[in-house]
Design a protein around this motif. Structure first.
Motif, PDB file in Angstrom:
ATOM      1  N   ALA A   1       0.912  -1.252   0.046  1.00  0.00           N
ATOM      2  CA  ALA A   1       0.146   0.030   0.016  1.00  0.00           C
ATOM      3  C   ALA A   1       0.859   1.210   0.119  1.00  0.00           C
ATOM      4  CB  ALA A   1      -0.907   0.281   1.292  1.00  0.00           C
TER       5      ALA A   1
ATOM      6  N   ASN B   1      -5.655  10.702  -5.035  1.00  0.00           N
ATOM      7  CA  ASN B   1      -5.040   9.635  -3.949  1.00  0.00           C
ATOM      8  C   ASN B   1      -5.126   8.342  -4.803  1.00  0.00           C
ATOM      9  OD1 ASN B   1      -5.169  10.940  -1.206  1.00  0.00           O
ATOM     10  ND2 ASN B   1      -7.484  11.455  -1.951  1.00  0.00           N
TER      11      ASN B   1
ATOM     12  N   VAL C   1      -5.322   4.271  -4.697  1.00  0.00           N
ATOM     13  CA  VAL C   1      -6.273   3.463  -3.779  1.00  0.00           C
ATOM     14  C   VAL C   1      -5.922   1.987  -3.832  1.00  0.00           C
ATOM     15  CG1 VAL C   1      -8.715   2.858  -3.776  1.00  0.00           C
ATOM     16  CG2 VAL C   1      -8.215   5.002  -4.688  1.00  0.00           C
TER      17      VAL C   1
ATOM     18  N   GLU D   1      -8.424  -2.612   0.370  1.00  0.00           N
ATOM     19  CA  GLU D   1      -8.547  -2.714   1.652  1.00  0.00           C
ATOM     20  C   GLU D   1      -9.026  -3.936   2.087  1.00  0.00           C
ATOM     21  OE1 GLU D   1     -10.517   0.709   2.654  1.00  0.00           O
ATOM     22  OE2 GLU D   1     -12.563  -0.197   2.554  1.00  0.00           O
TER      23      GLU D   1
ATOM     24  N   GLU E   1     -13.595   7.292  -4.844  1.00  0.00           N
ATOM     25  CA  GLU E   1     -12.632   6.637  -4.416  1.00  0.00           C
ATOM     26  C   GLU E   1     -11.146   7.276  -4.477  1.00  0.00           C
ATOM     27  OE1 GLU E   1     -14.939   5.451  -6.683  1.00  0.00           O
ATOM     28  OE2 GLU E   1     -15.874   4.088  -5.498  1.00  0.00           O
TER      29      GLU E   1
ATOM     30  N   LYS F   1     -11.319   9.703  -1.489  1.00  0.00           N
ATOM     31  CA  LYS F   1     -11.153   9.201  -0.233  1.00  0.00           C
ATOM     32  C   LYS F   1      -9.956   8.136  -0.067  1.00  0.00           C
ATOM     33  CE  LYS F   1     -15.642   9.920   1.268  1.00  0.00           C
ATOM     34  NZ  LYS F   1     -16.466  10.014   0.388  1.00  0.00           N
TER      35      LYS F   1
ATOM     36  N   ARG G   1     -10.020   5.051  -1.015  1.00  0.00           N
ATOM     37  CA  ARG G   1     -10.519   3.708  -0.666  1.00  0.00           C
ATOM     38  C   ARG G   1     -11.216   3.048  -1.772  1.00  0.00           C
ATOM     39  NH1 ARG G   1     -14.313   4.131   4.218  1.00  0.00           N
ATOM     40  NH2 ARG G   1     -14.297   1.738   3.969  1.00  0.00           N
TER      41      ARG G   1
ATOM     42  N   VAL H   1     -16.317   3.154  -2.684  1.00  0.00           N
ATOM     43  CA  VAL H   1     -16.970   3.887  -1.661  1.00  0.00           C
ATOM     44  C   VAL H   1     -17.986   4.809  -2.321  1.00  0.00           C
ATOM     45  CG1 VAL H   1     -15.292   3.727   0.221  1.00  0.00           C
ATOM     46  CG2 VAL H   1     -15.081   5.473  -1.413  1.00  0.00           C
TER      47      VAL H   1
ATOM     48  N   SER I   1     -16.032  -6.763   6.049  1.00  0.00           N
ATOM     49  CA  SER I   1     -14.728  -6.883   6.849  1.00  0.00           C
ATOM     50  C   SER I   1     -14.192  -8.067   6.475  1.00  0.00           C
ATOM     51  CB  SER I   1     -14.999  -6.636   8.279  1.00  0.00           C
ATOM     52  OG  SER I   1     -15.969  -7.769   8.622  1.00  0.00           O
TER      53      SER I   1
ATOM     54  N   THR J   1     -10.008  -4.605  -4.115  1.00  0.00           N
ATOM     55  CA  THR J   1      -8.942  -3.877  -4.687  1.00  0.00           C
ATOM     56  C   THR J   1      -9.477  -3.973  -6.309  1.00  0.00           C
ATOM     57  OG1 THR J   1      -6.745  -3.467  -5.113  1.00  0.00           O
ATOM     58  CG2 THR J   1      -7.229  -5.815  -5.182  1.00  0.00           C
TER      59      THR J   1
ATOM     60  N   LYS K   1      -4.804   1.022  -9.726  1.00  0.00           N
ATOM     61  CA  LYS K   1      -5.042   1.742  -8.303  1.00  0.00           C
ATOM     62  C   LYS K   1      -5.411   3.112  -8.451  1.00  0.00           C
ATOM     63  CE  LYS K   1      -3.679  -2.507  -7.177  1.00  0.00           C
ATOM     64  NZ  LYS K   1      -4.495  -3.526  -6.793  1.00  0.00           N
TER      65      LYS K   1
END
Ligand code: URA
Length: 199
Positions: free
Chosen positions: A10, A27, A29, A32, A50, A53, A55, A58, A77, A82, A86
């Motif tokens: 990451a 950003n 990504v 996660e 994404e 953020k 992430r 999202v 969770s 991914t 990215k």
């Protein structure tokens, strides 16, 4: 790779200069989830939300994915999520071959670290870049084995945004995936039933 970790991958992705998407992203990504995840979801590329953020999934497609995962009894969770690339391609265009190739070693390291029992391919870009497949709509719902890995093929959640019939298809597919994971968990000696080989 010795001493590799998801955190290390990451951090490298966040500072990655390897393709032209690095010049337009806000950003990167990385993705996660748990290193112990049994399922790994692979989408296409970050979108606007994404990119803001840092992430995956999202935005609106992510909301659909979350809702359908919940219906299938899969906790977000407990999975790793991914993308093939990215960083967000400008105007959400499809990632180009050089971008996909530059990003591929990151994805390979993530797959090696997580070692998922099954990789869920979300949509055409992931299907073509991981398996050289052409029509995800023709192949969706299938489990295939390739290169020692097991893949579940389904459509991209974004394809279901204005299409109720497609939403139902994705819902059915994710419930099939949940059943496959239950089967794999209950049969950890893995007397797998024969799989359809991809090629
Ligand atoms: N679409 C993707 O393919 N990936 C994301 O992370 C969000 C939307």
């Amino acid at each position: 790779m010795k001493n590799d970790s998801l955190e290390k991958v990451a951090a490298e992705i966040i500072g990655c200069p390897l393709c032209k998407l690095a010049r337009t992203r806000r950003n990167a990504v990385p993705g996660e989830g748990q290193v112990s995840a049994k399922i790994m979801f692979i989408g296409e590329a970050p979108g606007r939300n994404e990119d803001e953020k840092g992430r995956p999934f999202v935005g609106y497609a992510g909301k659909i994915l979350d809702e359908l995962l919940k219906k299938a009894g899969i906790q977000r969770s407990e999975v790793f999520i991914t993308n093939i690339v990215k960083c967000r391609p400008p105007d959400n265009r499809i990632p180009e071959d050089d971008e996909i190739s530059a990003c591929r070693p990151y994805l390979e390291r993530q797959i090696a670290l997580v070692g998922p029992k099954i990789i869920c391919i979300l949509g055409r870009t992931a299907y073509s870049s991981l398996l050289g497949g052409k029509s995800i709509t023709a192949s969706r719902g299938k489990i295939v084995k390739n290169g020692g890995r097991k893949y579940f093929l389904t459509i991209h959640p974004a394809a279901t945004i204005y299409n109720k019939a497609m939403r139902e298809v994705l819902e059915q597919d994710l419930s099939k995936l949940a059943n496959e994971i239950k089967r794999l968990n209950s049969d950890d000696n893995n007397k797998d039933k024969p799989l359809e080989d991809f090629f």
